[in-house]
Write an enzyme that holds these catalytic residues in place. Structure first.
Site, PDB file in Angstrom:
ATOM      1  CE  LYS B  78      39.293  39.043  36.810  1.00  0.00           C
ATOM      2  NZ  LYS B  78      39.437  37.710  36.153  1.00  0.00           N
ATOM      3  CB  SER B 153      41.455  35.706  38.790  1.00  0.00           C
ATOM      4  OG  SER B 153      40.894  35.866  37.493  1.00  0.00           O
ATOM      5  CB  SER B 177      39.244  33.584  36.135  1.00  0.00           C
ATOM      6  OG  SER B 177      40.513  33.212  36.616  1.00  0.00           O
TER       7      SER B 177
END
Lengths: 98, 486, 483
Positions: B78, B153, B177
């Site tokens: 990420k 996210s 997330s």
């Protein structure tokens, strides 16, 4: 309700520039979110202690030893404006003194 | 072994066959790079693919005499974790060209164990969002239905794993997330106990909530990655030496486990389709030997409001460093410093980030602190106590991971509060700092539904063992319908 | 100060600690140097970086708190103080707010023979900011074309000490600051170099009618960064406020600037926005717990404090309060003094020598005691030579100067230069005879009653012996010869 003035004041504190229609939108959205958040007002929290850390740790220290700093190239590499090895910024006006 | 075969292996299998010399790290990396080339133009899971780097690292690992434990296993990372020399943007205009000068501790640990970084994945800007639509560089599409969001996210990481564009991935979880996108994409996502994984190098959203964790295809892979993620980092004061080694769970049933269904997180507010899958899952868990009990988090309804004060408040400070002075975007031509700040930050941050900064700043500002921040900290205490009580009568707790399946792109962008509700089941866990995992529980109208399992602090081994048992009991074997793209 | 009014002053003092590394990272603490050469992701606030507390800084903080007789509550936490300024890289300063490390202490000072106890409100830990260099004609912030930021100082451990508003004159403020500075140096927690900014002082000032117990409206005098500045600035501001009150006007609460060159106090332009620092607990740091064991450990590591030491010198050594205070104004001096007394047991004489000769020499040369070539044992040896009459007091001072320069022992210098005191009657008699023979006129005048000329003859003898003659012997012999 979050007023326009509130939004302006908060935007200034947060150093965000919000134009007219944005002010309107933020005032409305923040009001909506805070309406929901205000649910916590109904709780009796008088006797409840606040939690700021979920893990119970205390006194986390490092030894006072010097470690290498970033090499100058790395330290300055991402700088948008560098002059004489320092980060250059626009003038700090009188009204902005801390 | 065919290329298609290679990317179907999970991490444990791939690790074993790499050790046996059945194929090379280079072959495995090439297989994934090929998959990325084929599918990522439609899915957009990655912000940047480090092809060259990945190849070089794979070659180095193949050439080395000893293969480290994760040697050659390619991962997606990420873009909220900083990687020295590799642009790290947090999906924000603010950091569009930012090259970190150091590498996050958890990445260093994974690399030391031999992991190869395929690239950096898309996310909601600064990890704020539940759909990855808040990325400044465009949304990621859900591999199960390209018209739908992958969740957020960590949507890029979850989509990459689901689409076999990565063997596994790293995500971060502040309010859900990791777990919510894992649920939306039909993969496994684990949020570890707060403090067990170093946050050094994780670009902070809400420091007292943020935690890095694995997104994988199987529970065992999550255990394998977690084993290398945990550990005390002298650079993170809130990290703790994990009390025991993380074990790869054995294949066994759920007998002897008391599993509590959280009353407040089932029923109202949860989609019927999700509830149907959840109810069936509960039955399957019982069949596998679990004792199902009813549990309660009486203050669960206050978790979301408290979270949306505390997390934005911390965020408002965490994002103050993006000021155009030392790195990142700088608006040109400002006459004074304040104008420079305001223009830079207004241009650099997207809508949702600004909204949360505003919300957090408001909650902390003079006159409102007690009513909002102070009260929310106390609500946090109540949530912690709720969980403690619940764990008195149950070994683990369960709920759906998210109230809906993946929604359509654009469906919720107009209404922030509706979007926030997407994390209603995951947020309480973050308030209490507990470990929780989402595993695929089934499909509803062709879209994955996640089962969330929550454990007490530092109970990851128990949690993973139960998740493995549940995984076996559920027997989820669907895969996203990836079209054959040439 | 106009009669009928009383000034009320509170000081806020910032002290940079002299740790090896910064408060929250391993970058070296040092003054000056090339800009941005001592920064890292933590102190330059790169994304993802986290602070970790320097244990030594907390030890130093505790030493300061204990030396000011503060209470140390069992727990304290760090807060984030949020504001935007280019010298503040994170956009917040890690500081302590409603749970400071130490509270309720005091420091006793003596002003014009009067003992004054100044209360300490709080002592807390924070981090220093970076340095702004304002480019433009004046080098000051006003009118600068742009600024350059150097983050070398960013994150230096900084202790804030806040007094209660219990100081009532500029002189007392100066004495307080001086005593605090000496104490901090004594504790070896800071070099307290005001020019380099490692000791900085702001003052809150108000004026009220004498006898009133209410506080008047205060102004804040920023950056009173020398003792002269502090005393003059305060005097000027008190005068200004008194003038306003006497004229029936009101004092406006504001920050004022004291221009040392013109002696004028002018208000700084008021801020567009009041400060709203949005303090909240720093989630990246664990709370500090100062349990009894921790406090005991620090207390055990503390040296005897100056006030206690001065008391001992007065009591056991019979020093005057003034000498006792000077002897304890500096830890190294104090240690020097005591060691010297161990070798030469006349504390009063030792303290007089240290104050007159040693400090005089250091003042004149700008040197540090630590670098001084004269060690306590060698000074004791010198004093012993004077006491035994081997050399005269005057020669002793000459020898001391030589010792400072060369580092040689007193005996060696006396030997090499032949400075041994001449007490031998026969030798001195011959010299006196010569002097009297060379100055027949003065001898005649003396005998005619000009007694004052006695000193002249002594001087001449001393000149001939280069100060080595024993004064008592000369006196006796001269009187005999001239009578």
């Amino acid at each position: 309700m979050v007023s326009h003035d509130d939004v302006k004041y908060v935007a200034r504190l947060a150093r965000l520039k919000l134009a007219g229609p944005e002010l309107e939108r933020y005032a409305e959205q923040l009001s909506g979110i805070l309406d929901h958040i205000n649910k916590i007002a109904e709780l009796d929290l008088e006797e409840v202690k606040p939690t700021s850390h979920v893990i119970s740790i205390t006194n986390v220290f490092r030894e006072d030893t010097v470690r290498p700093s970033a090499p100058p190239a790395a330290a300055l590499d991402n700088g948008p404006e560098i002059e004489s090895g320092a980060f250059r910024v626009p003038p700090i006006l009188d009204t902005e003194e801390q | 072994m065919t290329v298609a075969g290679l990317i179907e292996l999970n991490a444990l299998e791939a690790a074993e066959r790499l050790q046996n010399g059945e194929f090379s790290a280079v072959e495995l990396v090439e297989a994934y790079l090929g998959q990325i080339r084929r599918h990522d133009p439609a899915i957009l899971a990655y912000l940047r693919v480090s092809e060259e780097n990945a190849r070089l690292e794979a070659e180095a690992i193949d050439a080395a005499p000893d293969r480290p434990p994760l040697g050659g296993l390619p991962a997606a990372v990420k873009d909220v974790l900083v990687t020295e020399g590799i642009v790290t943007t947090c999906a924000s205009r603010m950091l569009e060209n930012y090259r970190p000068i150091y590498t996050a501790t958890c990445i260093r640990q994974m690399r030391r164990a031999g992991m190869i970084i395929l690239g950096k994945t898309n996310m909601d800007e600064f990890a704020m969002g539940s759909s990855t639509e808040n990325s400044a560089f465009g949304p990621t599409h859900n591999p199960w239905d390209l018209d739908r969001v992958p969740g957020g996210s960590s949507g890029g990481s979850a989509a990459a794993v689901a689409a076999r564009e990565a063997l596994w991935a790293l995500g971060s979880d502040t309010g859900g997330s990791i777990r919510q996108p894992a649920a939306f994409c039909g993969v496994v996502g684990l949020k570890p106990t707060y403090g067990s994984v170093s946050r050094y190098g994780l670009v902070a959203f809400a420091s007292s909530f943020d935690q890095v964790g694995p997104i994988t295809r199987t529970v065992s892979d999550a255990a394998l990655m977690l084993r290398h993620l945990v550990g005390k980092d002298p650079r993170d004061s809130t990290s703790i030496a994990y009390p025991k080694e993380i074990l790869i769970p054995e294949d066994r049933d759920l007998s002897g486990l008391r599993i509590g269904v959280i009353r407040e997180l089932v029923g109202e507010g949860i989609d019927a389709g999700v509830m149907a899958v959840f109810d069936q899952t509960v039955k399957n868990l019982a069949i596998a030997g679990a004792e199902i009990v009813e549990s309660s988090l009486p203050h669960a309804e206050y978790a979301l409001p408290a979270y949306y004060i505390l997390a934005p408040a911390e965020a408002s400070a965490n994002l103050a460093r993006f000021d155009g002075v030392r790195y990142g975007l700088r608006a040109a031509g400002a006459a004074g410093i304040t104008e420079m700040y305001e223009t830079t930050r207004s241009r650099g941050f997207g809508d949702e980030v600004k909204r949360r900064i505003m919300l957090g700043t408001y909650a902390l500002s003079s006159g409102y602190y007690d009513a909002y921040y102070g009260r929310s900290q106390k609500v946090r205490t109540l949530i912690v106590e709720d969980f403690q009580k619940a764990f008195g009568a149950a070994d683990l707790l369960i709920s759906p991971t998210a109230p809906t399946t993946a929604f359509r792109l654009g469906e919720k962008t107009g209404d922030p509060l509706t979007m926030y509700m997407s994390d209603i089941c995951t947020i309480p866990v973050n308030l209490a700092g507990l470990p929780a995992i989402s595993i695929p529980a089934g499909l509803s109208d062709g879209l994955p539904v996640g089962l969330q399992i929550i454990g007490p602090a530092f109970s990851e081994n128990r949690l993973l063992a139960a998740a493995r048992g549940a995984e076996l009991a559920i027997g989820f074997d669907a895969a996203p319908p990836l079209g054959e793209v040439s | 100060m106009t009669a009928g009014y009383e000034a009320v002053i509170g000081l806020e003092i910032h002290v940079e600690l002299s740790t090896e590394s910064k408060m929250f990272c391993g970058c070296r603490v040092e003054f000056g140097g090339e800009p941005n050469t001592r920064t890292c992701p933590v102190c330059a606030a790169h994304p993802g970086a986290l602070p970790v507390i320097n244990e030594k800084a907390i030890d130093y903080l505790a030493r300061i708190a204990l030396s000011l007789d503060c209470d140390i509550p069992p727990g304290s936490i760090f807060h984030r103080k949020n504001y935007f300024y280019p010298d503040l890289p994170k956009g917040y300063q890690i500081s302590q707010y409603d749970q400071p490390f130490a509270i309720e202490g005091h420091l006793d000072i003596s002003v014009d023979e009067e003992d004054i106890r100044v209360g300490i409100e709080r002592v807390h830990m924070e981090e220093d900011t970076a340095k702004n260099i304002h480019a433009g004609a004046s080098g000051r912030i006003a009118g600068a074309l742009y600024s350059l930021i150097d983050f070398n100082r960013s994150g230096t451990p900084l202790v804030e000490i806040v007094t209660k508003p219990e100081i009532h004159s500029p002189q007392s403020a100066r004495v307080f600051l001086n005593k605090l500075k000496n104490l901090l140096k004594y504790l070896e927690v800071s070099d307290c170099n005001m020019e380099e900014g490692s000791l900085r002082c702001d003052a809150n000032v108000s004026v009220r009618p004498a006898g009133s117990s209410e506080l008047g409206v205060k102004t804040e005098l920023k950056n009173m960064n020398s003792f002269k500045h502090l005393e003059k600035g305060l005097a000027r501001e008190i005068e200004r406020q008194t003038g306003l009150l006497a004229a029936g006007e009101r004092v406006v609460q504001q920050t004022v600037h004291f221009d040392f060159a013109t002696g004028e106090v002018t208000p700084m332009r008021s801020k567009e926005f009041a400060h709203d620092y949005r303090y909240f607990p720093e989630p990246d740091l664990a709370p500090l717990v100062a349990n009894q064991e921790f406090v005991d450990r620090i207390a055990a590591s503390m040296p005897e404090l100056p006030d206690a030491r001065a008391g001992r010198y007065r009591r056991d050594f019979g020093l005057t309060p003034y000498n006792a205070e000077v002897m304890t104004s500096d830890r190294k001096l104090s240690d020097f003094f005591e060691e010297c007394v161990r070798h030469f047991n006349d504390p009063k004489l030792v303290s007089n020598w240290l104050m007159g000769e040693l400090l005089g020499y250091l003042n004149a040369t700008g040197g540090e005691l630590a670098d001084c070539l004269v060690k306590p044992a060698s000074l004791a040896e010198l004093l012993g030579m004077i006491e035994s009459g081997k050399i005269s007091n005057a020669v002793g001072k000459e020898v001391f100067a030589e010792m400072c320069q060369s580092g040689k022992k007193a005996a060696a210098i006396v030997e090499a230069k032949g400075l041994t005191q001449i007490s031998d009657t026969a030798e001195l008699e011959a010299i006196i005879d010569a002097v009297l023979a060379e100055n027949p006129e003065q001898v005649a005048q003396y005998r005619a009653g000009r007694d004052k000329l006695f000193g002249f003859f002594v001087g001449m003898v001393m000149k001939k012996t280069r100060g080595r003659a024993n004064p008592q012997v000369i006196n006796t012999l001269l009187k005999e010869k001239l009578s």
